[in-house]
Design a protein around this motif. Structure first.
Motif, PDB file in Angstrom:
ATOM      1  N   PHE A  27      -8.617  -3.166   3.453  1.00  0.00           N
ATOM      2  CA  PHE A  27      -8.420  -1.889   3.247  1.00  0.00           C
ATOM      3  C   PHE A  27      -6.960  -1.176   3.449  1.00  0.00           C
ATOM      4  N   SER A  28      -6.641  -0.167   2.924  1.00  0.00           N
ATOM      5  CA  SER A  28      -5.504   0.640   3.136  1.00  0.00           C
ATOM      6  C   SER A  28      -5.777   1.902   2.942  1.00  0.00           C
ATOM      7  N   TRP A  29      -5.019   3.009   3.457  1.00  0.00           N
ATOM      8  CA  TRP A  29      -4.643   4.262   2.689  1.00  0.00           C
ATOM      9  C   TRP A  29      -3.641   4.212   1.969  1.00  0.00           C
ATOM     10  N   ALA A  30      -3.810   4.105   0.651  1.00  0.00           N
ATOM     11  CA  ALA A  30      -2.525   4.123  -0.260  1.00  0.00           C
ATOM     12  C   ALA A  30      -1.747   3.183  -0.039  1.00  0.00           C
ATOM     13  N   ASP A  31      -0.711   3.156   0.322  1.00  0.00           N
ATOM     14  CA  ASP A  31       0.509   2.174   0.571  1.00  0.00           C
ATOM     15  C   ASP A  31       0.821   1.955   2.025  1.00  0.00           C
ATOM     16  N   GLY A  32      -0.302   2.439   3.001  1.00  0.00           N
ATOM     17  CA  GLY A  32      -0.178   2.306   4.427  1.00  0.00           C
ATOM     18  C   GLY A  32      -0.661   1.067   4.831  1.00  0.00           C
ATOM     19  N   PRO A  33      -0.743   0.513   6.021  1.00  0.00           N
ATOM     20  CA  PRO A  33      -0.988  -0.600   6.721  1.00  0.00           C
ATOM     21  C   PRO A  33      -2.469  -1.032   6.279  1.00  0.00           C
ATOM     22  N   SER A  34      -2.500  -2.472   6.025  1.00  0.00           N
ATOM     23  CA  SER A  34      -4.106  -2.835   5.854  1.00  0.00           C
ATOM     24  C   SER A  34      -4.738  -2.746   7.019  1.00  0.00           C
ATOM     25  N   PHE A  35      -6.173  -3.013   7.039  1.00  0.00           N
ATOM     26  CA  PHE A  35      -6.926  -2.987   8.212  1.00  0.00           C
ATOM     27  C   PHE A  35      -8.237  -3.927   7.630  1.00  0.00           C
ATOM     28  N   PRO A  36      -9.021  -4.570   8.586  1.00  0.00           N
ATOM     29  CA  PRO A  36     -10.363  -5.012   8.279  1.00  0.00           C
ATOM     30  C   PRO A  36     -11.440  -4.121   8.287  1.00  0.00           C
ATOM     31  N   GLY A  37     -12.298  -4.135   7.426  1.00  0.00           N
ATOM     32  CA  GLY A  37     -13.128  -2.996   7.482  1.00  0.00           C
ATOM     33  C   GLY A  37     -14.499  -3.794   7.289  1.00  0.00           C
TER      34      GLY A  37
END
Length: 325
Positions: A15-25
């Motif tokens: 996932f990410s917030w908009a075009d921010g860095p992705s993270f595992p969720g």
């Protein structure tokens, strides 16, 4: 005696917030826990989690029921759930699909009736399941895109087609494992739509050399993946799942994995005889009957594909035609 509580069902995603860095969720219902913030070793990706799958799984079970900090799923961008190092694709693995192909491609002057052709093809498929091996080839991770991203139809592709497929995601290294052992190495399952440029499967300049899977299957975004990786413990029988693909609301593929010629265990085992499957690797298991060539209707600009597999969520992608140079 009291019935023990049932484990909370969860899935993994990126996932990410908009075009921010992705993270595992970690996904539970409509909430996401950022695993980079909640797990002790601070994984930066879902692949990091899968690399430590045997030790990560108990922590994920605990978080699913005990995590205190949750993010709303609606506010996040959903990416492909994992970026694999290796992608293994397969063809001709659904009995009815192959029978349909045999009938459709019999010579125009054939004396064989459709009923006879189907009976012959069915006998061939039964023999193949008993005696032969899966047909597997290699895909590129660069073809993977997210489950809700637009799919760009390249200007050089005249016959883009869909192929909904159940996909096994590897959790522990597997080399030369038996079918009986194979599913122990599967972390979970996800959805893939393995698009194909039908006009490029065989090269006009070298038709006798066979199939050209590089050009026909690996354009950027030709493998929408996800939305999530659902752990194998929540998929009790991968041989009894329903695959459904709708094109602009019309059902085009609707089949059970019971129709597979080679089941997931045999597919994973077969690949492992040649190479070592690594955590995060994908094994696509073939597509059932109902592709565009069967319907005489291939993908066009503006088409919307909606794909579901029992218990694995919904994938929705829109086709966008690339302008010719």
């Amino acid at each position: 005696m009291a019935t023990p509580p049932q484990p909370v069902r969860f899935a993994l995603g990126t996932f990410s917030w908009a075009d921010g860095p992705s993270f595992p969720g970690l996904v539970v219902d409509d909430r996401v826990a950022d695993l980079g913030q909640t797990l002790e070793w601070r994984p930066a990706s879902t692949l990091d989690v899968l690399e430590r799958w045997p030790e990560a799984l108990p922590s994920l079970r605990h978080l699913a029921s005990e995590a205190q900090e949750w993010l709303p799923l609606d506010g996040l961008r959903v990416h492909a759930p994992v970026t694999p190092r290796q992608v293994f694709q397969s063809g001709a693995n659904y009995r009815q699909h192959v029978i349909d192909l045999v009938v459709a491609h019999r010579p125009a002057d054939s004396a064989e009736s459709e009923e006879q052709a189907r009976a012959r093809a069915a006998e061939l498929m039964d023999r193949r399941a008993r005696e032969d091996q899966p047909y597997v080839f290699i895909g590129l991770p660069s073809a993977i895109t997210g489950p809700y991203d637009d799919v760009v139809l390249p200007s050089w592709c005249e016959q883009p087609d869909w192929e909904l497929e159940l996909t096994a995601v590897i959790g522990t290294p597997a080399h030369r494992v038996s079918p009986e052992e194979a599913l122990r190495h599967v972390a979970g399952y996800t959805i893939a739509n393995d698009l194909t440029a039908r006009d490029l499967v065989f090269r006009n300049d070298m038709r006798e050399i066979g199939t050209d899977w590089l050009r026909s299957k690996n354009a950027p975004g030709f493998t929408p993946l996800g939305p999530y990786v659902v752990p194998a413990e929540f998929v009790p029988d991968p041989a009894d799942l329903r695959l459904t693909l709708k094109l602009n609301g019309d059902t085009m593929q609707d089949e059970s994995t019971k129709d597979m010629i080679f089941d997931v265990a045999r597919m994973v085992s077969y690949v492992s005889q040649t190479t070592t499957l690594l955590p995060g690797d994908l094994v696509l298991t073939g597509s059932p009957a109902g592709n565009g060539m069967h319907h005489g209707r291939l993908l066009r600009d503006g088409d919307v594909m909606e794909s579901t597999i029992t218990g694995l969520g919904v994938q929705r992608t829109r086709c966008v035609a690339q302008e010719r140079a």
